[in-house]
Design a protein around this motif. Sequence first.
Motif, PDB file in Angstrom:
ATOM      1  N   TYR A   1       0.822  -1.203   0.000  1.00 63.60           N
ATOM      2  CA  TYR A   1       0.000   0.000   0.000  1.00 63.60           C
ATOM      3  C   TYR A   1       0.861   1.259   0.000  1.00 63.60           C
ATOM      4  O   TYR A   1       2.006   1.258   0.407  1.00 63.60           O
ATOM      5  CB  TYR A   1      -0.925   0.022   1.218  1.00 63.60           C
ATOM      6  CG  TYR A   1      -0.171   0.073   2.531  1.00 63.60           C
ATOM      7  CD1 TYR A   1       0.124   1.298   3.130  1.00 63.60           C
ATOM      8  CD2 TYR A   1       0.269  -1.075   3.155  1.00 63.60           C
ATOM      9  CE1 TYR A   1       0.832   1.363   4.320  1.00 63.60           C
ATOM     10  CE2 TYR A   1       0.972  -1.030   4.343  1.00 63.60           C
ATOM     11  CZ  TYR A   1       1.249   0.196   4.916  1.00 63.60           C
ATOM     12  OH  TYR A   1       1.963   0.256   6.091  1.00 63.60           O
TER      13      TYR A   1
ATOM     14  N   THR B   1       0.351   5.253   1.385  1.00 66.06           N
ATOM     15  CA  THR B   1      -0.531   6.019   2.261  1.00 66.06           C
ATOM     16  C   THR B   1      -0.009   7.434   2.423  1.00 66.06           C
ATOM     17  O   THR B   1       1.201   7.664   2.408  1.00 66.06           O
ATOM     18  CB  THR B   1      -0.699   5.307   3.626  1.00 66.06           C
ATOM     19  OG1 THR B   1      -1.756   5.934   4.347  1.00 66.06           O
ATOM     20  CG2 THR B   1       0.578   5.292   4.428  1.00 66.06           C
TER      21      THR B   1
ATOM     22  N   ASN C   1      -4.834   6.299   6.181  1.00 65.95           N
ATOM     23  CA  ASN C   1      -6.089   5.635   5.845  1.00 65.95           C
ATOM     24  C   ASN C   1      -5.867   4.303   5.144  1.00 65.95           C
ATOM     25  O   ASN C   1      -6.449   3.285   5.509  1.00 65.95           O
ATOM     26  CB  ASN C   1      -6.944   6.509   4.908  1.00 65.95           C
ATOM     27  CG  ASN C   1      -7.342   7.814   5.504  1.00 65.95           C
ATOM     28  OD1 ASN C   1      -7.555   7.928   6.695  1.00 65.95           O
ATOM     29  ND2 ASN C   1      -7.447   8.833   4.665  1.00 65.95           N
ATOM     30  N   THR C   2      -5.035   4.329   4.125  1.00 64.91           N
ATOM     31  CA  THR C   2      -4.825   3.135   3.319  1.00 64.91           C
ATOM     32  C   THR C   2      -4.106   2.064   4.133  1.00 64.91           C
ATOM     33  O   THR C   2      -4.394   0.872   3.988  1.00 64.91           O
ATOM     34  CB  THR C   2      -4.065   3.487   2.031  1.00 64.91           C
ATOM     35  OG1 THR C   2      -4.683   4.635   1.428  1.00 64.91           O
ATOM     36  CG2 THR C   2      -4.105   2.343   1.034  1.00 64.91           C
ATOM     37  N   ARG C   3      -3.197   2.469   5.000  1.00 65.78           N
ATOM     38  CA  ARG C   3      -2.513   1.505   5.871  1.00 65.78           C
ATOM     39  C   ARG C   3      -3.524   0.777   6.761  1.00 65.78           C
ATOM     40  O   ARG C   3      -3.441  -0.431   6.956  1.00 65.78           O
ATOM     41  CB  ARG C   3      -1.462   2.201   6.735  1.00 65.78           C
ATOM     42  CG  ARG C   3      -0.728   1.215   7.667  1.00 65.78           C
ATOM     43  CD  ARG C   3       0.284   1.875   8.582  1.00 65.78           C
ATOM     44  NE  ARG C   3      -0.379   2.772   9.511  1.00 65.78           N
ATOM     45  CZ  ARG C   3      -0.187   4.091   9.554  1.00 65.78           C
ATOM     46  NH1 ARG C   3       0.662   4.668   8.740  1.00 65.78           N
ATOM     47  NH2 ARG C   3      -0.835   4.827  10.429  1.00 65.78           N
TER      48      ARG C   3
ATOM     49  N   ASP D   1       4.373  -1.286   3.334  1.00 64.50           N
ATOM     50  CA  ASP D   1       4.284   0.032   2.722  1.00 64.50           C
ATOM     51  C   ASP D   1       5.198  -0.006   1.498  1.00 64.50           C
ATOM     52  O   ASP D   1       6.215  -0.708   1.510  1.00 64.50           O
ATOM     53  CB  ASP D   1       4.772   1.092   3.732  1.00 64.50           C
ATOM     54  CG  ASP D   1       4.613   2.507   3.223  1.00 64.50           C
ATOM     55  OD1 ASP D   1       5.140   2.823   2.133  1.00 64.50           O
ATOM     56  OD2 ASP D   1       3.983   3.299   3.919  1.00 64.50           O
TER      57      ASP D   1
ATOM     58  N   TRP E   1      -4.330   5.562  -2.385  1.00 66.33           N
ATOM     59  CA  TRP E   1      -5.206   6.680  -2.050  1.00 66.33           C
ATOM     60  C   TRP E   1      -5.501   7.396  -3.353  1.00 66.33           C
ATOM     61  O   TRP E   1      -4.657   7.456  -4.252  1.00 66.33           O
ATOM     62  CB  TRP E   1      -4.612   7.596  -0.980  1.00 66.33           C
ATOM     63  CG  TRP E   1      -3.218   8.073  -1.238  1.00 66.33           C
ATOM     64  CD1 TRP E   1      -2.060   7.407  -0.957  1.00 66.33           C
ATOM     65  CD2 TRP E   1      -2.829   9.317  -1.820  1.00 66.33           C
ATOM     66  NE1 TRP E   1      -0.967   8.160  -1.327  1.00 66.33           N
ATOM     67  CE2 TRP E   1      -1.420   9.342  -1.854  1.00 66.33           C
ATOM     68  CE3 TRP E   1      -3.526  10.424  -2.305  1.00 66.33           C
ATOM     69  CZ2 TRP E   1      -0.694  10.422  -2.366  1.00 66.33           C
ATOM     70  CZ3 TRP E   1      -2.808  11.485  -2.809  1.00 66.33           C
ATOM     71  CH2 TRP E   1      -1.415  11.478  -2.841  1.00 66.33           C
TER      72      TRP E   1
END
Length: 168
Positions: free
Chosen positions: A7, A9, A13-15, A36, A54
């Motif tokens: 992900y 971020t 939020n995305t984490r 990440d 995101w």
Amino acid sequence: MSTLVIYSTLTGNTRKIAEAIYEVISGEKKIADVKDIINIDKLEKYDKIIFGYWVDKGDADERIKKIMEKVKNKTVGAFGTLGAEPESEHAKKCMEKVKEFLEKNGNKVEREFICRGAIDPKLLDKFRKIGMSGHHASTPENERRWAEAAKHPDENDCENAKKIFKGF
């Protein structure tokens, strides 16, 4: 079968959604990692990859797209966070762009998910200061929408993401 949840971020939020998806996948006794994009190494060692992004200007952010374009002929999933409502045309168009982007390299997109997420406060300050017009104007309606987005992702969003990716 090994699966990577990767992900990008900006606000966390995305984490949060990535960790929820990882929880359900790793709980199914599969070999899984969550990372990440700054900690990414050999993508080819994974059988499946789930990409988290995101939304930036109606598409996945550029940092995750650089990783996505390296992946070819795999079974993949994608999830995103954005300040708009997940049922909106904006969200649907974004998910479609991401899917098309992944499929152009022969990937099979097996699962997709998108939910609200808090908008970067610096970006909101910019919208307010420079008097943006249209969708990003500082109107009472947008201020309400931004305040609602700030409450997400919440536990319900995490549970919905888990449901979508269970069994991936």
